[in-house]
Structures are given as C-alpha cells and as structure tokens.
Design an enzyme around this catalytic site. Sequence first.
Site, PDB file in Angstrom:
ATOM      1  N   THR A  23       0.696  -1.197  -0.223  1.00  0.00           N
ATOM      2  CA  THR A  23      -0.433   0.037  -0.322  1.00  0.00           C
ATOM      3  C   THR A  23       1.119   1.309   0.140  1.00  0.00           C
ATOM      4  OG1 THR A  23      -0.326   0.405   2.731  1.00  0.00           O
ATOM      5  CG2 THR A  23      -2.143  -1.832   1.246  1.00  0.00           C
ATOM      6  N   CYS A  24       0.099   2.014  -0.606  1.00  0.00           N
ATOM      7  CA  CYS A  24       1.198   3.876  -0.487  1.00  0.00           C
ATOM      8  C   CYS A  24       0.588   4.904   1.137  1.00  0.00           C
ATOM      9  CB  CYS A  24       1.262   4.388  -1.442  1.00  0.00           C
ATOM     10  SG  CYS A  24      -0.868   4.987  -2.193  1.00  0.00           S
ATOM     11  N   SER A  25      -0.426   3.890   1.877  1.00  0.00           N
ATOM     12  CA  SER A  25      -0.523   4.394   3.337  1.00  0.00           C
ATOM     13  C   SER A  25       0.604   4.357   4.498  1.00  0.00           C
ATOM     14  CB  SER A  25      -1.658   3.843   3.497  1.00  0.00           C
ATOM     15  OG  SER A  25      -2.295   4.736   4.547  1.00  0.00           O
ATOM     16  N   LEU A  26       0.633   5.376   4.790  1.00  0.00           N
ATOM     17  CA  LEU A  26       1.105   5.148   6.846  1.00  0.00           C
ATOM     18  C   LEU A  26       0.631   4.306   7.703  1.00  0.00           C
ATOM     19  CD1 LEU A  26       3.403   7.973   5.984  1.00  0.00           C
ATOM     20  CD2 LEU A  26       4.075   5.676   6.037  1.00  0.00           C
TER      21      LEU A  26
END
Length: 65
Positions: A23-26
Amino acid sequence: MQSRILERGLQLLAVDGLIVYSTCSLNPVENEAVVANMLRKYPGTHFCSHCSLRNAVTDTHARTH
C-alpha cells in the site's frame, strides 16, 4: 477496502502461490492490521516481510512450472 482486496486475492491464489501486498499508506489499519487479520482468517498462510522477492518468485516458478 484493503481487507477486501487482499482477501479476494487470497481466495483466488493457487496452492503454493505468492501474493505481494503493498500500500502507499502509512496508516497501520491499511498495512499491518490488514495482514494480521488475513493471517488469522486464513490459517496456513505465511507472511514474510524481509524475504527476497527474487528468490520467492524463482522458487515458486520452479515449483509450479
């Protein structure tokens, strides 16, 4: 949403298959929590955060072809 995507991938995965989940989420809810939930829901699946993707793909290719 992320859980549904990963779960559908697991349902379609061939025996001894490989999923690369990214994912590109933190946000941990979209990362570690999703993976932890799927590991609980699908016993027998394995998570490798530091394995060599090159080796995993080569090994999987050799086993299935």
